[in-house]
Write a protein that holds these residues in place. Sequence first.
Motif, PDB file in Angstrom:
ATOM      1  N   ARG A  10      11.836   3.516 -26.083  1.00 57.68           N
ATOM      2  CA  ARG A  10      11.879   4.889 -25.583  1.00 57.68           C
ATOM      3  C   ARG A  10      12.903   5.119 -24.477  1.00 57.68           C
ATOM      4  O   ARG A  10      13.083   6.262 -24.039  1.00 57.68           O
TER       5      ARG A  10
ATOM      6  N   PHE B 174       5.975   2.886   1.299  1.00 59.01           N
ATOM      7  CA  PHE B 174       7.168   2.457   2.031  1.00 59.01           C
ATOM      8  C   PHE B 174       7.011   2.907   3.481  1.00 59.01           C
ATOM      9  O   PHE B 174       6.477   3.987   3.746  1.00 59.01           O
TER      10      PHE B 174
ATOM     11  N   TRP C 259      10.523  -1.659  -9.316  1.00 58.37           N
ATOM     12  CA  TRP C 259      10.590  -0.384 -10.038  1.00 58.37           C
ATOM     13  C   TRP C 259      10.288   0.763  -9.092  1.00 58.37           C
ATOM     14  O   TRP C 259       9.566   0.611  -8.101  1.00 58.37           O
TER      15      TRP C 259
ATOM     16  N   ALA D 169       7.723  10.957 -14.200  1.00 56.58           N
ATOM     17  CA  ALA D 169       7.833   9.861 -15.189  1.00 56.58           C
ATOM     18  C   ALA D 169       6.667   8.872 -15.095  1.00 56.58           C
ATOM     19  O   ALA D 169       6.658   7.861 -15.790  1.00 56.58           O
ATOM     20  N   TRP D 170       5.690   9.145 -14.256  1.00 59.92           N
ATOM     21  CA  TRP D 170       4.536   8.244 -14.142  1.00 59.92           C
ATOM     22  C   TRP D 170       3.549   8.514 -15.288  1.00 59.92           C
ATOM     23  O   TRP D 170       3.550   9.569 -15.915  1.00 59.92           O
ATOM     24  N   GLY D 171       2.691   7.524 -15.511  1.00 58.77           N
ATOM     25  CA  GLY D 171       1.556   7.705 -16.411  1.00 58.77           C
ATOM     26  C   GLY D 171       1.919   7.723 -17.882  1.00 58.77           C
ATOM     27  O   GLY D 171       1.143   8.198 -18.711  1.00 58.77           O
ATOM     28  N   GLN D 172       3.095   7.193 -18.219  1.00 58.55           N
ATOM     29  CA  GLN D 172       3.526   7.191 -19.625  1.00 58.55           C
ATOM     30  C   GLN D 172       3.987   5.813 -20.090  1.00 58.55           C
ATOM     31  O   GLN D 172       4.541   5.663 -21.177  1.00 58.55           O
TER      32      GLN D 172
ATOM     33  N   PHE E 210       6.416   4.080 -18.822  1.00 59.48           N
ATOM     34  CA  PHE E 210       7.867   3.868 -18.727  1.00 59.48           C
ATOM     35  C   PHE E 210       8.226   2.741 -17.753  1.00 59.48           C
ATOM     36  O   PHE E 210       9.174   1.985 -17.987  1.00 59.48           O
ATOM     37  N   ALA E 211       7.489   2.647 -16.650  1.00 65.01           N
ATOM     38  CA  ALA E 211       7.815   1.593 -15.673  1.00 65.01           C
ATOM     39  C   ALA E 211       7.641   0.217 -16.313  1.00 65.01           C
ATOM     40  O   ALA E 211       8.506  -0.666 -16.199  1.00 65.01           O
TER      41      ALA E 211
ATOM     42  N   ASN F  93      -0.882  -0.946  -2.903  1.00 69.31           N
ATOM     43  CA  ASN F  93      -0.155  -0.284  -3.993  1.00 69.31           C
ATOM     44  C   ASN F  93      -0.695  -0.739  -5.351  1.00 69.31           C
ATOM     45  O   ASN F  93      -0.083  -1.516  -6.082  1.00 69.31           O
TER      46      ASN F  93
HETATM   47  C1  LIG Z   1       4.505   1.897  -9.413  1.00 72.28           C
HETATM   48  C2  LIG Z   1       4.889   2.895 -10.505  1.00 72.28           C
HETATM   49  C3  LIG Z   1       6.248   2.534 -11.081  1.00 72.28           C
HETATM   50  C4  LIG Z   1       3.826   2.825 -11.594  1.00 72.28           C
HETATM   51  O1  LIG Z   1       4.077   3.825 -12.555  1.00 72.28           O
HETATM   52  P1  LIG Z   1       3.051   4.035 -13.756  1.00 72.28           P
HETATM   53  O2  LIG Z   1       3.514   5.204 -14.515  1.00 72.28           O
HETATM   54  O3  LIG Z   1       1.655   4.050 -13.227  1.00 72.28           O
HETATM   55  O4  LIG Z   1       3.178   2.713 -14.596  1.00 72.28           O
HETATM   56  P2  LIG Z   1       3.463   2.528 -16.163  1.00 72.28           P
HETATM   57  O5  LIG Z   1       4.788   3.036 -16.508  1.00 72.28           O
HETATM   58  O6  LIG Z   1       3.168   1.118 -16.475  1.00 72.28           O
HETATM   59  O7  LIG Z   1       2.425   3.508 -16.840  1.00 72.28           O
HETATM   60  C5  LIG Z   1       1.088   3.119 -17.024  1.00 72.28           C
HETATM   61  C6  LIG Z   1       0.238   4.342 -17.268  1.00 72.28           C
HETATM   62  O8  LIG Z   1       0.791   5.099 -18.346  1.00 72.28           O
HETATM   63  C7  LIG Z   1      -0.245   5.321 -19.344  1.00 72.28           C
HETATM   64  N1  LIG Z   1       0.422   5.541 -20.642  1.00 72.28           N
HETATM   65  C8  LIG Z   1       0.493   6.769 -21.245  1.00 72.28           C
HETATM   66  N2  LIG Z   1       1.202   6.654 -22.379  1.00 72.28           N
HETATM   67  C9  LIG Z   1       1.571   5.364 -22.500  1.00 72.28           C
HETATM   68  C10 LIG Z   1       2.301   4.654 -23.491  1.00 72.28           C
HETATM   69  N3  LIG Z   1       2.807   5.271 -24.572  1.00 72.28           N
HETATM   70  N4  LIG Z   1       2.504   3.342 -23.308  1.00 72.28           N
HETATM   71  C11 LIG Z   1       2.009   2.707 -22.224  1.00 72.28           C
HETATM   72  N5  LIG Z   1       1.292   3.335 -21.258  1.00 72.28           N
HETATM   73  C12 LIG Z   1       1.079   4.661 -21.402  1.00 72.28           C
HETATM   74  C13 LIG Z   1      -1.112   4.100 -19.204  1.00 72.28           C
HETATM   75  O9  LIG Z   1      -2.398   4.321 -19.746  1.00 72.28           O
HETATM   76  C14 LIG Z   1      -1.173   3.959 -17.680  1.00 72.28           C
HETATM   77  O10 LIG Z   1      -2.025   4.940 -17.172  1.00 72.28           O
HETATM   78  P3  LIG Z   1      -3.066   4.636 -15.988  1.00 72.28           P
HETATM   79  O11 LIG Z   1      -2.241   4.321 -14.775  1.00 72.28           O
HETATM   80  O12 LIG Z   1      -3.826   5.899 -15.853  1.00 72.28           O
HETATM   81  O13 LIG Z   1      -3.866   3.453 -16.435  1.00 72.28           O
HETATM   82  C15 LIG Z   1       4.984   4.343  -9.943  1.00 72.28           C
HETATM   83  O14 LIG Z   1       3.723   4.695  -9.461  1.00 72.28           O
HETATM   84  C16 LIG Z   1       6.009   4.474  -8.826  1.00 72.28           C
HETATM   85  O15 LIG Z   1       7.193   4.629  -9.084  1.00 72.28           O
HETATM   86  N6  LIG Z   1       5.530   4.463  -7.570  1.00 72.28           N
HETATM   87  C17 LIG Z   1       6.385   4.682  -6.400  1.00 72.28           C
HETATM   88  C18 LIG Z   1       7.330   3.545  -6.130  1.00 72.28           C
HETATM   89  C19 LIG Z   1       6.637   2.226  -5.909  1.00 72.28           C
HETATM   90  O16 LIG Z   1       5.577   2.159  -5.297  1.00 72.28           O
HETATM   91  N7  LIG Z   1       7.285   1.184  -6.426  1.00 72.28           N
HETATM   92  C20 LIG Z   1       6.813  -0.154  -6.275  1.00 72.28           C
HETATM   93  C21 LIG Z   1       7.189  -0.705  -4.964  1.00 72.28           C
HETATM   94  S1  LIG Z   1       6.749  -2.401  -4.863  1.00 72.28           S
END
Ligand SMILES: CC(C)(COP(=O)(O)OP(=O)(O)OC[C@H]1O[C@@H](n2cnc3c(N)ncnc32)[C@H](O)[C@@H]1OP(=O)(O)O)[C@@H](O)C(=O)NCCC(=O)NCCS
Length: 179
Positions: free
Chosen positions: A9, A36, A96, A102-105, A107-108, A136
């Motif tokens: 994706r 941070f 990351w 872009a969260w919750g999908q 992508f990270a 975190n």
């Molecule tokens: C940390 C961070 C990258 C996590 O992002 P995230 O979107 O929660 O993580 P993911 O990309 O792995 O997504 C997982 C979520 O997407 C959901 N999801 C939805 N569709 C999905 C799909 N097709 N495939 C996988 N997961 C999917 C998962 O169920 C999960 O949801 P949940 O958190 O409710 O369980 C983000 O919160 C961020 O950028 N934070 C600020 C910066 C930061 O703190 N960075 C780290 C410093 S050390």
Amino acid sequence: MATTLDTPRLILRSWIDSDVEAWADMNADPRVMEFFVESTPLQRSREQATRMRDDLERNGYGWWVIERRDAPGFAGVAVLDVVRWDGFEPRHEIGWRLPVHAWGQGFATEAARAVMQYAFDVLQWPEIIAITSRLNVRSMHVMERLGMVRDFGGDLEHPRIPVGHRLRPHVLYRKYRAS
Ligand SMILES: CC(C)(COP(=O)(O)OP(=O)(O)OC[C@H]1O[C@@H](n2cnc3c(N)ncnc32)[C@H](O)[C@@H]1OP(=O)(O)O)[C@@H](O)C(=O)NCCC(=O)NCCS
């Protein structure tokens, strides 16, 4: 020359001019910067973007821009870095940071999986660590989805965060290259 990485994706690519403001906007969002210590002033964000572009081009790894195939534009960064702190051995680190839209999908995790594979297969890094504030949880979940394992003996007080600050205690996760 920076390598572009492909996932189902996403495209992980080098920086273009329009990423710079999006990077700065992301860093100005308190939800993104919750764990941070300092927010990043706009001018510093812009300088960082220039440096990250140069480093990625020069080293072949660093801070890749994440772009969605279905929605072009900046969708965060995935990072391979070598951390060098006083008193610590240099370590290979993954990280990351994505804008809230872009969260919750997933992508990270998808982006991080691609850069981790690049680190093991192409750069031949033997081990990768990830660290984050103990608070975190979202970032720790990404580490766990990547198959990284928490090293409880590796918990650390972040050397660049003031003593007593609530974000100073950090956790450390590891993953080794499969032999
Ligand atoms: C940390 C961070 C990258 C996590 O992002 P995230 O979107 O929660 O993580 P993911 O990309 O792995 O997504 C997982 C979520 O997407 C959901 N999801 C939805 N569709 C999905 C799909 N097709 N495939 C996988 N997961 C999917 C998962 O169920 C999960 O949801 P949940 O958190 O409710 O369980 C983000 O919160 C961020 O950028 N934070 C600020 C910066 C930061 O703190 N960075 C780290 C410093 S050390």
